[in-house]
Design a protein around this motif. Structure first.
Motif, mmCIF file in Angstrom:
data_model
loop_
_atom_site.group_PDB
_atom_site.id
_atom_site.type_symbol
_atom_site.label_atom_id
_atom_site.label_comp_id
_atom_site.label_asym_id
_atom_site.label_seq_id
_atom_site.Cartn_x
_atom_site.Cartn_y
_atom_site.Cartn_z
ATOM 1 N N SER A 1 22.069 12.242 21.298
ATOM 2 C CA SER A 1 22.931 12.806 20.266
ATOM 3 C C SER A 1 22.493 12.336 18.882
ATOM 4 N N ARG B 1 22.260 23.232 11.257
ATOM 5 C CA ARG B 1 22.795 22.888 12.575
ATOM 6 C C ARG B 1 21.909 23.532 13.640
ATOM 7 N N ASN C 1 25.297 23.982 18.866
ATOM 8 C CA ASN C 1 26.751 24.086 18.848
ATOM 9 C C ASN C 1 27.294 23.256 19.988
ATOM 10 N N ARG C 2 28.177 22.315 19.671
ATOM 11 C CA ARG C 2 28.686 21.393 20.676
ATOM 12 C C ARG C 2 30.170 21.621 20.891
ATOM 13 N N THR C 3 30.578 21.666 22.169
ATOM 14 C CA THR C 3 31.989 21.634 22.530
ATOM 15 C C THR C 3 32.149 20.549 23.581
ATOM 16 N N THR C 4 33.377 20.310 23.993
ATOM 17 C CA THR C 4 33.603 19.290 25.024
ATOM 18 C C THR C 4 33.039 19.727 26.372
ATOM 19 N N ARG C 5 32.781 21.043 26.543
ATOM 20 C CA ARG C 5 32.330 21.552 27.832
ATOM 21 C C ARG C 5 30.867 21.982 27.859
ATOM 22 N N SER C 6 30.314 22.325 26.711
ATOM 23 C CA SER C 6 28.959 22.865 26.731
ATOM 24 C C SER C 6 28.228 22.586 25.430
ATOM 25 N N VAL C 7 26.914 22.748 25.500
ATOM 26 C CA VAL C 7 26.036 22.631 24.339
ATOM 27 C C VAL C 7 25.109 23.838 24.359
ATOM 28 N N THR D 1 22.047 26.997 18.289
ATOM 29 C CA THR D 1 22.376 27.990 17.271
ATOM 30 C C THR D 1 21.189 28.944 17.136
#
Length: 347
Positions: free
Chosen positions: A35, A48, A51-57, A60
């Protein structure tokens, strides 16, 4: 602008793995280290990249464009390092192969143990995938596919038996109950176990005898995804549900045990065997070069049987057959046109 190559490699690994945790396991590092590497890269470039979320990457648009260009460059760097290592001794490193389930089941088992014994410093990472892939983008060094499925400008090396056949089979109980087909058109009156590609297309069953090719589109009570669920169709055939259409070598152990009986054997169509293929780049990674040399030294036609190596008699009868154009069941999804390659055998 100074960019750390390790940060670029971290970005490619995260994108390929679809997340920091999985990439960290592959690289034997920590998710936080990856990271930090991606963050440093984004700061230096001012854009950027993920794109990061709690479930996936997910990359962009800018990240995807960079990753596509990174793949070949990083592969070349790895190959250059491998070439230097090879000068110091035996090949070492990881060889990543992308193969269809048929190759994983019927071709590689007779090759892999002997190859790894011959090259103990090489680690083999096999990804089983029946769809078309971009080898470099997926982080693979080479793949195995059939002739009609190879992209252009790939170097191709024969691997495994040079002639294979698609076979039909059913349990003795089913055939005693429903009768034994004598012509491919008879299958239209039988329960057949069908396969569907991920796109949803369902290939016809193709047969050949005395130069006459017959294609039929049977129906039946069970349809499975080609590749991932083939064993379910085989088990259903053994259980008396219907007739299955699959690689002869896949069904051979069940013929030997008596669980399945060949159907329409004089009509089984031979087709050309698979190829190991890889991009025609200047530097070939040392583990891949070792694998190429190894399979070239292996006698073709005797490296694949579900139960082990073929007997001399089997190899002789196989080599005497005349391969037909590759049936769509083997080569690719019927909805995807096969791309002719510029065939260049590896030297």
């Amino acid at each position: 602008m100074k960019i750390d190559l390790n940060d670029l490699a971290a970005l490619a690994a995260v994108a390929r793995a679809g997340g920091f945790r999985e990439a960290a396991r592959t690289l034997n590092t920590s998710p936080s280290a990856l990271s930090d590497a991606v963050r440093r890269l984004e700061e230096r470039l001012g854009v950027r990249l993920l794109n990061r979320t709690t479930r996936s990457v997910a990359p962009t648009e800018s990240g995807a464009a960079l990753i596509v260009r990174l793949g070949p460059a990083l592969s070349e760097l790895e190959a250059a390092v491998d070439a230097v290592k090879e000068l110091e001794g035996r090949p070492a490193g990881t060889l990543r192969l992308n193969v269809p389930i048929s190759a994983a089941r019927l071709v590689l088992p007779a090759i892999v143990p002997h190859f790894l014994a011959a090259y103990p410093a090489v680690k083999l990472d096999v990804v089983v995938d029946d769809s078309f892939v971009d080898l470099l983008q997926e982080g693979c060094d080479a793949g195995i596919r059939y002739d009609e499925s190879l992209a252009q400008d790939m170097i191709a090396v024969p691997i495994g038996p040079r002639v294979q056949k698609l076979a039909t089979a059913a349990s003795p109980a089913y055939l005693n109950r429903r009768g034994r087909p004598v012509h491919p058109h008879d299958l239209m009156q039988h329960d057949c176990l069908l396969g569907r590609f991920p796109s949803g297309s369902m290939p016809a069953w193709q047969f050949e005898k005395d130069g006459k090719v017959v294609r039929v589109e049977p129906s039946g009570p069970l349809t499975v995804r080609i590749g991932a669920a083939v064993d379910l169709a085989v088990d259903a055939a053994i259980g008396g549900v219907g007739i299955v259409y699959l690689f002869e070598d896949w069904l051979r152990p069940h013929f030997a045990s008596g669980a399945l009986e060949p159907v329409l054997e004089p009509w089984w169509q031979p087709f050309s065997g698979p190829f190991l293929y890889y991009p025609g780049r200047r530097l070939v990674p040392a583990p891949l070069r070792a694998f190429i040399d190894f399979i070239k030294a292996e006698p073709q036609g005797v490296t694949s049987r579900a139960g082990g190596a073929a007997t001399a008699g089997t190899a002789a009868s196989t080599s005497a057959a005349t391969p037909a154009p590759i049936p769509s069941t083997v080569s690719a999804e019927a909805s995807t046109p096969a791309r002719r390659r510029s065939r260049r055998d590896c030297s």
